[in-house]
Every structure is written in C-alpha cells, then in structure tokens.
Design a protein around this motif. Structure first.
Motif, short mmCIF file in Angstrom:
data_model
loop_
_atom_site.label_atom_id
_atom_site.label_comp_id
_atom_site.label_asym_id
_atom_site.label_seq_id
_atom_site.Cartn_x
_atom_site.Cartn_y
_atom_site.Cartn_z
N VAL A 86 -32.42 55.79 13.54
CA VAL A 86 -32.86 56.87 12.68
C VAL A 86 -33.14 58.12 13.52
CG1 VAL A 86 -34.65 57.64 11.08
CG2 VAL A 86 -33.80 55.30 10.96
N ASP A 87 -32.60 59.25 13.06
CA ASP A 87 -32.70 60.58 13.70
C ASP A 87 -31.74 60.75 14.88
OD1 ASP A 87 -34.66 61.44 11.90
OD2 ASP A 87 -36.29 60.72 13.17
N ASP A 88 -30.97 59.74 15.23
CA ASP A 88 -29.94 59.89 16.27
C ASP A 88 -28.76 60.68 15.71
OD1 ASP A 88 -31.39 58.52 18.12
OD2 ASP A 88 -30.15 56.72 18.12
N THR A 89 -28.09 61.45 16.59
CA THR A 89 -26.91 62.21 16.22
C THR A 89 -25.79 61.96 17.22
OG1 THR A 89 -28.20 64.00 15.18
CG2 THR A 89 -25.95 64.53 15.84
N THR A 124 -25.54 62.29 11.74
CA THR A 124 -26.95 62.00 11.98
C THR A 124 -27.40 60.90 11.04
OG1 THR A 124 -27.40 64.30 12.61
CG2 THR A 124 -29.30 62.93 12.05
N ARG A 125 -28.04 59.88 11.59
CA ARG A 125 -28.61 58.83 10.73
C ARG A 125 -29.96 59.31 10.22
NH1 ARG A 125 -30.17 52.46 12.06
NH2 ARG A 125 -31.29 52.16 10.08
N MET A 126 -30.08 59.39 8.90
CA MET A 126 -31.29 59.86 8.27
C MET A 126 -32.24 58.72 7.90
SD MET A 126 -30.43 62.99 8.45
CE MET A 126 -31.76 63.76 7.54
N GLN A 127 -31.66 57.57 7.58
CA GLN A 127 -32.46 56.41 7.15
C GLN A 127 -31.75 55.12 7.50
OE1 GLN A 127 -33.79 56.51 2.99
NE2 GLN A 127 -33.35 54.34 2.81
#
Length: 255
Positions: free
Chosen positions: A169-172, A252-255
């Motif tokens: 989560v939050d990684d791009t 980007t992973r949001m969840q």
C-alpha cells in the motif's frame, strides 16, 4: 449376594456407561464425527491508481485498455500475429473487442477502458482499478495496458504483463512504454487510412479486415516517414514523428 440382584446391578451399570460421552458428540455409536469445513480464504479488493502520460509531440493516444490477470493469460507477443480484437484497436482505436475477449478468459480478473476520448500529447490521466481475485493476497497478479497511436496506420503502445504482487500500500512503480507495429496494415500514412486528426479531410478509414502489411506479426515500430521527409502521399508532417518511449505509466497501490 443374591444372584438376581447382582445381574440387575450389572445391567444398570452397563446402561450408565453406554450413556456416557462428550456432550458435543451427537454422532451414532461407532461412527466418526464429520469434521467442520475449513473456512474460505478472506477475499480482499486491491485498488490501484494508474496514471499515464502521453510523451509524444503529435500522437494522440486512444482510450487505454487496462487488464489485470493471472500468470496464465498471454498478451500479444513480439514476432507473432496479433488477434483480430487487437487489430481492431490498432487500426481504429476501438478497444471494446479486446476487452470483451479478455473478460471471456477465466484468467482475467478485470478488463476496462479509460473514460473520455483520446489522450492528447503532453497530457496525463488517471484511472482507478479495483481488483478482487477471491483471495487475500495480490501475489500472481499482473497488469497489461494497450493504446493506439492515432496518427499511424496500426501503431500501438503496450505494457505487457507487469507483476503487481510485490506492491505494498502506497508503493508506486513507474514504466515507460515502447511503440509497436501490429503488422496488419501497410504504413501508407495516407489520409484515407489514418483515423487521427492529422488525416482530416481524408476517408480516415478505421478497421479493415484485409491484412496488407508486408509482415503479419507484432514488431517494434520504425516510426513515420511524413511528407516533410519526402513521402509525398503521407498526410503526416514532422510533428507526428515519434521516438521511444511514447507513454509513461505510474502505478500506485491505494489499498
């Protein structure tokens, strides 16, 4: 002791023992209780923001086709003929057949189109993908993206099977995509065979089932020649020339 009383006592004891046992065991005597079924894995929805930027100077990009799938699904491969569905996208910008074909596969979790019209040069857009694989882990999940370069005969840009499993989560993660020629239509660059705005005034034909290219296979695109570089029949100018890369992708992973 009276023999009669002894026999009666033994009978009472036997009946008492037969009635003993766990209160939780309702199975008949001599049968093994049926084990409780194991709980199903918890299902989670994984959410990704996909931001794309058109890096070209004069090539509008058709609405993006985005797919998320497992490791068994195959996108188009270099050196092989493309599907009719991808040919339709590459010649007309219409991604509906490609997305329908993807959703017909048991290996595809999601297939959808970006909203709105073509993405013009220098601009960016973001689409949100919500993926449910039926598990609690994104391991073994891949993403693929495809778009047409509108001022070409059958040029596309493609991101093929990038792994999403390692994203927290939050990684791009960031990629830059190349241009490809699907090999289905000869690169005449004429106003009658290109759908983009550079061909205004011509027939601007989209998909044509006849494959008249010299090589019917996917390959890297060699770029356009253009009128300015001596191709008298071309509807394109030096403004529509392009080099690689043609699209930047940020996931980007949001969840």
């Amino acid at each position: 002791m009276n023999k009669q009383y002894l026999i009666a006592g033994l009978c009472v004891l036997t009946l008492a023992l037969a009635g003993c046992g766990s209160d939780d065991d309702d199975s008949p005597m001599g049968m093994t209780p049926t084990p409780e079924p194991m709980p199903e894995p918890e299902s989670m929805t994984f959410t990704y923001a996909v931001n794309i930027t058109n890096m070209t100077r004069g090539q509008p990009l058709s609405p993006l086709a985005a797919m998320v799938f497992d490791g068994e699904f195959q996108m188009a491969k270099i050196g092989e003929p493309v599907s009719v569905a991808l040919e339709v996208l590459a010649e007309s910008g219409d991604n509906s057949q490609l997305l329908d074909a993807a959703m017909g596969s048991e290996h595809v979790y999601l297939a959808r189109s970006a909203e709105g019209g073509p993405l013009m040069p220098g601009l960016s857009q973001t689409m949100t993908l919500e993926v449910n694989t039926g598990t609690d882990s994104p391991e073994g999940m891949y993403i693929g993206l495809v778009s047409m370069l509108a001022n070409t005969n059958d040029g596309i840009t493609m991101l093929s099977g990038k792994d999403l499993g390692g994203l927290q989560v939050d990684d791009t993660i960031t990629f830059e995509t190349l241009s490809y020629d699907t090999g289905t239509e000869r690169n005449s660059e004429s106003a009658d065979t290109i759908i983009g705005p550079a061909a205004a005034g011509g027939l601007q034909e989209g998909f044509n089932a006849e494959r008249d290219d010299f090589v019917d296979e996917l390959r890297l695109h060699s770029g356009v020649v253009s009128f300015d570089d001596g191709m008298a029949s071309s509807a394109l100018s030096e403004a529509q020339r392009f080099d690689n890369p043609v699209m930047q992708v940020e996931i980007t992973r949001m969840q």
